[in-house]
Scaffold this motif. Structure first.
Motif, PDB file in Angstrom:
ATOM      1  N   PHE A  98       0.845  -1.194   0.000  1.00  0.00           N
ATOM      2  CA  PHE A  98       0.000   0.000   0.000  1.00  0.00           C
ATOM      3  C   PHE A  98       0.880   1.243   0.000  1.00  0.00           C
ATOM      4  N   VAL A  99       0.552   2.196  -0.868  1.00  0.00           N
ATOM      5  CA  VAL A  99       1.321   3.439  -0.974  1.00  0.00           C
ATOM      6  C   VAL A  99       0.353   4.614  -0.906  1.00  0.00           C
ATOM      7  N   LYS A 100       0.523   5.477   0.087  1.00  0.00           N
ATOM      8  CA  LYS A 100      -0.339   6.649   0.209  1.00  0.00           C
ATOM      9  C   LYS A 100      -0.049   7.634  -0.924  1.00  0.00           C
ATOM     10  N   PRO A 101      -1.047   8.460  -1.314  1.00  0.00           N
ATOM     11  CA  PRO A 101      -0.818   9.455  -2.368  1.00  0.00           C
ATOM     12  C   PRO A 101       0.382  10.338  -2.045  1.00  0.00           C
ATOM     13  N   LYS A 102       1.230  10.540  -3.040  1.00  0.00           N
ATOM     14  CA  LYS A 102       2.439  11.340  -2.848  1.00  0.00           C
ATOM     15  C   LYS A 102       2.142  12.821  -3.057  1.00  0.00           C
ATOM     16  N   GLN A 103       2.993  13.668  -2.465  1.00  0.00           N
ATOM     17  CA  GLN A 103       2.801  15.109  -2.609  1.00  0.00           C
ATOM     18  C   GLN A 103       3.379  15.638  -3.913  1.00  0.00           C
ATOM     19  N   ARG A 104       4.392  14.979  -4.447  1.00  0.00           N
ATOM     20  CA  ARG A 104       5.038  15.485  -5.658  1.00  0.00           C
ATOM     21  C   ARG A 104       4.044  15.472  -6.815  1.00  0.00           C
ATOM     22  N   ILE A 105       3.901  16.606  -7.496  1.00  0.00           N
ATOM     23  CA  ILE A 105       2.847  16.739  -8.503  1.00  0.00           C
ATOM     24  C   ILE A 105       3.080  15.852  -9.719  1.00  0.00           C
ATOM     25  N   THR A 106       4.327  15.500 -10.008  1.00  0.00           N
ATOM     26  CA  THR A 106       4.581  14.621 -11.149  1.00  0.00           C
ATOM     27  C   THR A 106       4.083  13.208 -10.891  1.00  0.00           C
ATOM     28  N   GLN A 107       3.885  12.849  -9.623  1.00  0.00           N
ATOM     29  CA  GLN A 107       3.432  11.507  -9.267  1.00  0.00           C
ATOM     30  C   GLN A 107       1.955  11.449  -8.893  1.00  0.00           C
ATOM     31  N   SER A 108       1.405  12.562  -8.412  1.00  0.00           N
ATOM     32  CA  SER A 108       0.035  12.520  -7.896  1.00  0.00           C
ATOM     33  C   SER A 108      -0.925  13.453  -8.620  1.00  0.00           C
ATOM     34  N   CYS A 109      -0.476  14.106  -9.697  1.00  0.00           N
ATOM     35  CA  CYS A 109      -1.346  15.016 -10.446  1.00  0.00           C
ATOM     36  C   CYS A 109      -1.314  14.677 -11.931  1.00  0.00           C
ATOM     37  N   SER A 110      -2.433  14.883 -12.594  1.00  0.00           N
ATOM     38  CA  SER A 110      -2.556  14.631 -14.026  1.00  0.00           C
ATOM     39  C   SER A 110      -3.102  15.875 -14.715  1.00  0.00           C
ATOM     40  N   ALA A 111      -2.940  15.917 -16.039  1.00  0.00           N
ATOM     41  CA  ALA A 111      -3.487  17.006 -16.862  1.00  0.00           C
ATOM     42  C   ALA A 111      -3.073  18.374 -16.332  1.00  0.00           C
ATOM     43  N   ILE A 112      -1.781  18.546 -16.051  1.00  0.00           N
ATOM     44  CA  ILE A 112      -1.276  19.821 -15.536  1.00  0.00           C
ATOM     45  C   ILE A 112      -1.126  20.807 -16.694  1.00  0.00           C
ATOM     46  N   ILE A 113      -1.764  21.967 -16.575  1.00  0.00           N
ATOM     47  CA  ILE A 113      -1.675  22.990 -17.616  1.00  0.00           C
ATOM     48  C   ILE A 113      -1.418  24.349 -16.971  1.00  0.00           C
ATOM     49  N   PHE A 114      -0.914  25.287 -17.776  1.00  0.00           N
ATOM     50  CA  PHE A 114      -0.589  26.636 -17.311  1.00  0.00           C
ATOM     51  C   PHE A 114      -1.317  27.640 -18.189  1.00  0.00           C
ATOM     52  N   GLN A 115      -2.098  28.530 -17.564  1.00  0.00           N
ATOM     53  CA  GLN A 115      -2.846  29.545 -18.296  1.00  0.00           C
ATOM     54  C   GLN A 115      -2.677  30.884 -17.603  1.00  0.00           C
ATOM     55  N   GLY A 116      -2.162  31.880 -18.350  1.00  0.00           N
ATOM     56  CA  GLY A 116      -1.913  33.190 -17.755  1.00  0.00           C
ATOM     57  C   GLY A 116      -0.810  33.093 -16.729  1.00  0.00           C
ATOM     58  N   SER A 117      -1.157  33.160 -15.466  1.00  0.00           N
ATOM     59  CA  SER A 117      -0.194  32.922 -14.382  1.00  0.00           C
ATOM     60  C   SER A 117      -0.735  31.864 -13.421  1.00  0.00           C
ATOM     61  N   THR A 118      -1.683  31.052 -13.917  1.00  0.00           N
ATOM     62  CA  THR A 118      -2.349  30.058 -13.083  1.00  0.00           C
ATOM     63  C   THR A 118      -1.972  28.641 -13.498  1.00  0.00           C
ATOM     64  N   LEU A 119      -1.642  27.823 -12.520  1.00  0.00           N
ATOM     65  CA  LEU A 119      -1.358  26.406 -12.751  1.00  0.00           C
ATOM     66  C   LEU A 119      -2.596  25.600 -12.374  1.00  0.00           C
ATOM     67  N   LYS A 120      -2.991  24.680 -13.259  1.00  0.00           N
ATOM     68  CA  LYS A 120      -4.157  23.840 -13.013  1.00  0.00           C
ATOM     69  C   LYS A 120      -3.759  22.376 -13.109  1.00  0.00           C
ATOM     70  N   GLY A 121      -4.477  21.528 -12.396  1.00  0.00           N
ATOM     71  CA  GLY A 121      -4.210  20.106 -12.483  1.00  0.00           C
ATOM     72  C   GLY A 121      -5.275  19.289 -11.783  1.00  0.00           C
ATOM     73  N   LEU A 122      -5.307  17.997 -12.101  1.00  0.00           N
ATOM     74  CA  LEU A 122      -6.173  17.049 -11.407  1.00  0.00           C
ATOM     75  C   LEU A 122      -5.319  16.344 -10.365  1.00  0.00           C
ATOM     76  N   CYS A 123      -5.658  16.517  -9.095  1.00  0.00           N
ATOM     77  CA  CYS A 123      -4.793  16.067  -8.004  1.00  0.00           C
ATOM     78  C   CYS A 123      -5.441  14.937  -7.207  1.00  0.00           C
ATOM     79  N   LEU A 124      -4.655  13.895  -6.959  1.00  0.00           N
ATOM     80  CA  LEU A 124      -5.143  12.731  -6.228  1.00  0.00           C
ATOM     81  C   LEU A 124      -5.339  13.070  -4.758  1.00  0.00           C
ATOM     82  N   GLY A 125      -6.552  12.806  -4.269  1.00  0.00           N
ATOM     83  CA  GLY A 125      -6.858  13.064  -2.870  1.00  0.00           C
ATOM     84  C   GLY A 125      -6.845  11.788  -2.053  1.00  0.00           C
TER      85      GLY A 125
END
Length: 396
Positions: A98-125
């Protein structure tokens, strides 16, 4: 890595998951893990931060890598829930872990995009679901004579900013104004300062400067995703001939190649689970042999697309909270058609064991079709019609 890529004969015994897992030296060994020790019930939803879900659950079952159960709230309101165990289980040298969700965004976030000055992503909870999250970066980084440093408001003196995912990093690059009023190329690895905390993006102030040396090039990181499927085929097949047949099928199947590009594009949990999940429909198509008896090549291609496409859409939909699909549509909208077509050609090359120079047209449209189906939570009508037509052929 998702556990199901290197495990077979997966089954559930009460709240204990059992499987034969591949070790580093290629042997299959028995492994078991009591999910009740790691997965809990938090007000009617699965939770990866507590245990003992079994005490308030009924109708517990396993479908592929997805755990299903009816969970009760503290007020005894009951509802069916599910969680893909590939998000929290790994096979570590033959042992289900069993592995708890990691904090590093490359491992626990998907569909990361940058718009204007805002970072968006789908983050595992901690509920095992992907949550849309945004963070305003203008208050996170400042401009020190053309270099990114923590704190301040760098984007008031920035231009030509874009986001590049490569080599396990999320690089923001562009130009910052220097003290001599010129413009200096600068970049920062956002995975150093931005973390995922239970499904939400947060900035963690770090000391020092984050500039990376050397050029950064756009990369879909395709090979790991296609390679995980290739490596998983012999395990499921049990023989080399069958595995080669499946690899040939994958190389010639637009939906397989597009799905792997989608997984590599979105990265993180979606990439991992899609890579693992895609093996199941591949097996359904190849092992059934139905595609071989369909004489019409157009119908055959549509059948493959419908089987694999529906499975992947359901897999991704299970991972998302209700409003999560909108960000997938945004991420696809950021892509150039040529990038997608080239990426699909690279995936074909992995399966064929050789580089494919020319991409086929239509891959971008197919990728959008899959994402639109996830967003609408509705199987495309042509997929349903194709499956019905093939079912009639099977009965004839």
């Amino acid at each position: 890595m998702a556990f199901s890529l290197s495990s077979t004969n997966v089954r559930l015994d009460g709240t204990t998951i059992r499987a034969k897992c591949k070790t580093k030296d290629g042997k299959l060994v028995d492994s078991a893990l009591d999910l009740n020790l790691h997965i809990g019930n938090k007000e009617g939803n699965f939770s990866l931060s507590i245990g003992l879900f079994g005490a308030s659950a009924s109708d517990i079952r396993l479908d592929g890598s997805t755990l299903h159960a009816v969970l009760a709230t503290s007020k005894q309101v009951k509802a069916p829930k599910f969680i893909d165990l590939n998000a929290c289980l790994e096979n570590i040298n033959g042992a289900l872990t069993f592995v708890k969700p990691k904090q590093r965004i490359t491992q626990s976030c998907s569909a990361i995009i940058f718009q204007g000055s805002t970072l968006k992503g789908l983050c595992l909870g901690s509920d095992g679901k992907l949550h849309p999250s945004t963070i305003e970066l203008n208050g996170c980084y400042s401009n020190d004579d053309g270099r990114f440093v923590p704190g301040g408001s760098a984007f008031t003196t920035a231009r030509r900013m874009d986001l590049v995912s490569s080599g396990g990093k999320v690089i923001l690059r562009g130009q910052l104004r220097s003290r001599d009023d010129g413009w200096r190329n600068a970049e920062v690895d956002l995975s150093v300062g931005v973390v995922n905390t239970d499904g939400k993006l947060h900035f963690v102030k770090e000391g020092g400067k984050f500039d990376q040396d050397g050029p950064v090039t756009l990369s879909f990181d395709l090979t790991p995703f296609a390679r995980t499927v290739v490596d998983g085929l012999p395990l499921l097949a049990g023989n080399e001939v069958w595995a080669k047949r499946v690899a040939a099928f994958c190389a010639n199947s637009p939906i397989i190649c597009v799905t792997l590009v989608l997984g590599s594009l979105f990265g993180g949990p979606i990439g991992s689970i899609v890579s693992a999940g895609i093996i199941t429909p591949i097996g359904l198509v190849v092992e059934s042999g139905i595609a071989d008896v369909i004489k019409d090549p157009v119908l055959k291609a549509k059948y493959e697309e419908a089987i694999v496409g529906r499975f992947i859409c359901e897999t991704i939909s299970h991972m998302l909270v209700d409003n999560g699909a909108e960000l997938l549509v945004e991420a696809v909208g950021e892509l150039a058609v040529l990038d997608v077509e080239t990426a699909v050609a690279e995936v074909r090359g992995v399966f064929r064991g050789a580089k494919v120079a020319v991409a086929e047209l239509g891959s971008y449209r197919l990728l959008k079709k899959v994402v639109d189906a996830v967003c609408k939570k509705q199987t495309p009508q042509d997929w349903l019609e194709t499956l019905e037509k093939v079912e009639k052929l099977k009965q004839a």
